[in-house]
Write a protein that holds these residues in place. Sequence first.
Motif, short mmCIF file in Angstrom:
data_model
loop_
_atom_site.label_atom_id
_atom_site.label_comp_id
_atom_site.label_asym_id
_atom_site.label_seq_id
_atom_site.Cartn_x
_atom_site.Cartn_y
_atom_site.Cartn_z
N SER A 58 0.84 -1.20 0.00
CA SER A 58 0.00 0.00 0.00
C SER A 58 0.88 1.25 0.00
CB SER A 58 -0.99 -0.01 1.18
OG SER A 58 -0.30 -0.08 2.40
N LEU A 59 2.00 1.19 0.72
CA LEU A 59 2.89 2.36 0.75
C LEU A 59 3.48 2.61 -0.64
CD1 LEU A 59 4.17 4.59 2.46
CD2 LEU A 59 6.05 3.02 3.00
N ALA A 60 3.88 1.54 -1.33
CA ALA A 60 4.46 1.70 -2.68
C ALA A 60 3.43 2.34 -3.62
CB ALA A 60 4.91 0.34 -3.22
N ASN A 61 2.18 1.91 -3.51
CA ASN A 61 1.11 2.49 -4.33
C ASN A 61 0.91 3.96 -4.02
OD1 ASN A 61 0.04 0.75 -6.20
ND2 ASN A 61 -1.16 -0.35 -4.65
N LEU A 62 0.96 4.27 -2.73
CA LEU A 62 0.76 5.65 -2.29
C LEU A 62 1.88 6.54 -2.82
CD1 LEU A 62 -0.95 7.51 -0.46
CD2 LEU A 62 0.58 6.93 1.42
N LEU A 63 3.12 6.02 -2.77
CA LEU A 63 4.27 6.84 -3.17
C LEU A 63 4.21 7.22 -4.66
CD1 LEU A 63 7.18 5.30 -1.05
CD2 LEU A 63 5.91 7.42 -0.66
N LYS A 64 3.49 6.41 -5.47
CA LYS A 64 3.32 6.78 -6.89
C LYS A 64 2.60 8.12 -7.02
CE LYS A 64 2.79 2.03 -8.48
NZ LYS A 64 1.70 1.06 -8.63
N LEU A 65 1.85 8.51 -5.98
CA LEU A 65 1.07 9.75 -6.04
C LEU A 65 1.85 10.95 -5.49
CD1 LEU A 65 -2.33 8.38 -4.61
CD2 LEU A 65 -1.68 8.63 -7.03
N ILE A 66 3.10 10.70 -5.02
CA ILE A 66 3.81 11.76 -4.29
C ILE A 66 5.17 12.02 -4.93
CG2 ILE A 66 4.64 12.51 -2.01
CD1 ILE A 66 2.80 10.33 -0.79
N PRO A 67 5.26 13.07 -5.79
CA PRO A 67 6.55 13.36 -6.45
C PRO A 67 7.72 13.47 -5.49
CG PRO A 67 4.81 14.73 -7.39
CD PRO A 67 4.19 13.98 -6.22
N TYR A 68 7.49 13.98 -4.31
CA TYR A 68 8.61 14.21 -3.38
C TYR A 68 9.14 12.90 -2.78
CZ TYR A 68 11.44 17.18 -0.30
OH TYR A 68 12.49 17.81 0.34
N GLY A 69 8.43 11.80 -2.99
CA GLY A 69 9.00 10.48 -2.71
C GLY A 69 8.95 10.00 -1.27
N ARG A 70 8.18 10.63 -0.44
CA ARG A 70 7.99 10.09 0.91
C ARG A 70 6.60 10.45 1.41
NH1 ARG A 70 8.00 13.93 4.99
NH2 ARG A 70 9.20 15.85 4.66
N ILE A 71 6.13 9.65 2.37
CA ILE A 71 4.86 9.99 3.02
C ILE A 71 5.11 11.18 3.95
CG2 ILE A 71 5.23 8.35 4.93
CD1 ILE A 71 2.18 7.78 4.85
N GLY A 72 4.07 11.99 4.19
CA GLY A 72 4.21 13.11 5.10
C GLY A 72 4.09 12.66 6.55
N GLU A 73 4.73 13.40 7.42
CA GLU A 73 4.62 13.13 8.86
C GLU A 73 3.79 14.26 9.48
OE1 GLU A 73 5.63 10.36 9.99
OE2 GLU A 73 6.93 9.74 8.32
N PRO A 74 3.11 13.97 10.60
CA PRO A 74 2.30 15.02 11.25
C PRO A 74 3.10 16.30 11.52
CG PRO A 74 1.84 12.88 12.24
CD PRO A 74 2.96 12.66 11.27
N GLU A 75 4.40 16.13 11.79
CA GLU A 75 5.24 17.31 12.10
C GLU A 75 5.41 18.21 10.87
OE1 GLU A 75 5.97 14.14 12.93
OE2 GLU A 75 5.46 14.38 15.06
N ASP A 76 5.32 17.64 9.66
CA ASP A 76 5.41 18.48 8.45
C ASP A 76 4.27 19.50 8.45
OD1 ASP A 76 7.64 17.25 7.06
OD2 ASP A 76 6.34 15.53 6.67
N VAL A 77 3.09 19.04 8.86
CA VAL A 77 1.92 19.93 8.91
C VAL A 77 2.02 20.87 10.11
CG1 VAL A 77 -0.60 20.01 9.02
CG2 VAL A 77 0.53 18.13 7.79
N ALA A 78 2.50 20.34 11.22
CA ALA A 78 2.59 21.14 12.45
C ALA A 78 3.50 22.36 12.26
CB ALA A 78 3.08 20.28 13.61
#
Length: 271
Positions: free
Chosen positions: A216-236
């Motif tokens: 599921s993570l590999a599928n998700l990463l196809k949608l994210i040019p920056y190449g990583r999932i976001g962490e809550p701290e990125d938003v914070a």
Amino acid sequence: QGSELQGRVALVTGASSGIGRASAIALAAAGAQVVVNHRAAGDSQARAAAVVEEIQRSGGQAVTAAADISREDHVDLLFKAVIAHYGRLDILINNAGIEQPAPIADMTLADWQRVIDVNLTGHFLCARAAAKQFTLNPANPARQGLATGNIIFISSVHEVIPWAFQVNYAASKGGIAMLMKSLAQELGPAKVRVNSIAPGAIRTPINQPAWDTPDSLANLLKLIPYGRIGEPEDVARAAVWLASDASDYVTGTTLFVDGGMTLYPEFRGAG
Ligand code: NAD
């Protein structure tokens, strides 16, 4: 510990987990006194208390406050509790949200209504209460010229990306976009700033199936040019900036914190 939010009081809704939790911790680390809202007694109460303990261990100030933000009576009591405890309010982070996916033919009115009630009506109720409070506050002379109140909606990339099987969620976030802009237009003369943060895929409980297996993570990463999932701290970190005077003159805008998810990544290499 920073000091850019010293002397400010912040309310974060749905702050017992995920993005709300990280935002509460980051606002407190920047010097704000924080009210950590959670939905109800039980598990979320214990998680909210743990957030407050974590803030206090680092030398910050915070309290918990239970309220279902989709209920007008609860929101009234929540804002009364904030003022009773800290005497003022400067920052509202309208964060609480839920998903209730279903194919359209199976989506019950209750599925639709619950998501709209929390994600859109709940944000309206809290924004209204905050606006009333802000306009009661006499402008602090030390902050003359700067915002006297600040509302931040946590919307989603789904305020612009359509989402099959989540029409209730996408409609609620699309609604937030116009709620936010209309409010920014209305409250500008009162020196209240109003903005949204639109997170992409962030590692929190709300979307756990989208990241908790390698496939599921590999599928998700196809949608994210920056190449990583976001962490809550990125938003914070974005929330602290939008809440602080560093972003004075920013109002009525949506800040996308999404690793490029809204950049149509499937067009890379096409054509
Ligand atoms: P989460 O499930 O960890 O947090 C949501 C919080 O809202 C929970 O603590 C929950 O108890 C609380 N909540 C739900 N209904 C409530 C109510 N009626 N009253 C008070 N609190 C209530 O998930 P999260 O990812 O941290 O979500 C926070 C916000 O970020 C939501 O608005 C969500 O739509 C948005 N968002 C998340 C992502 C992501 O990828 N995680 C992406 C875009 C937007």
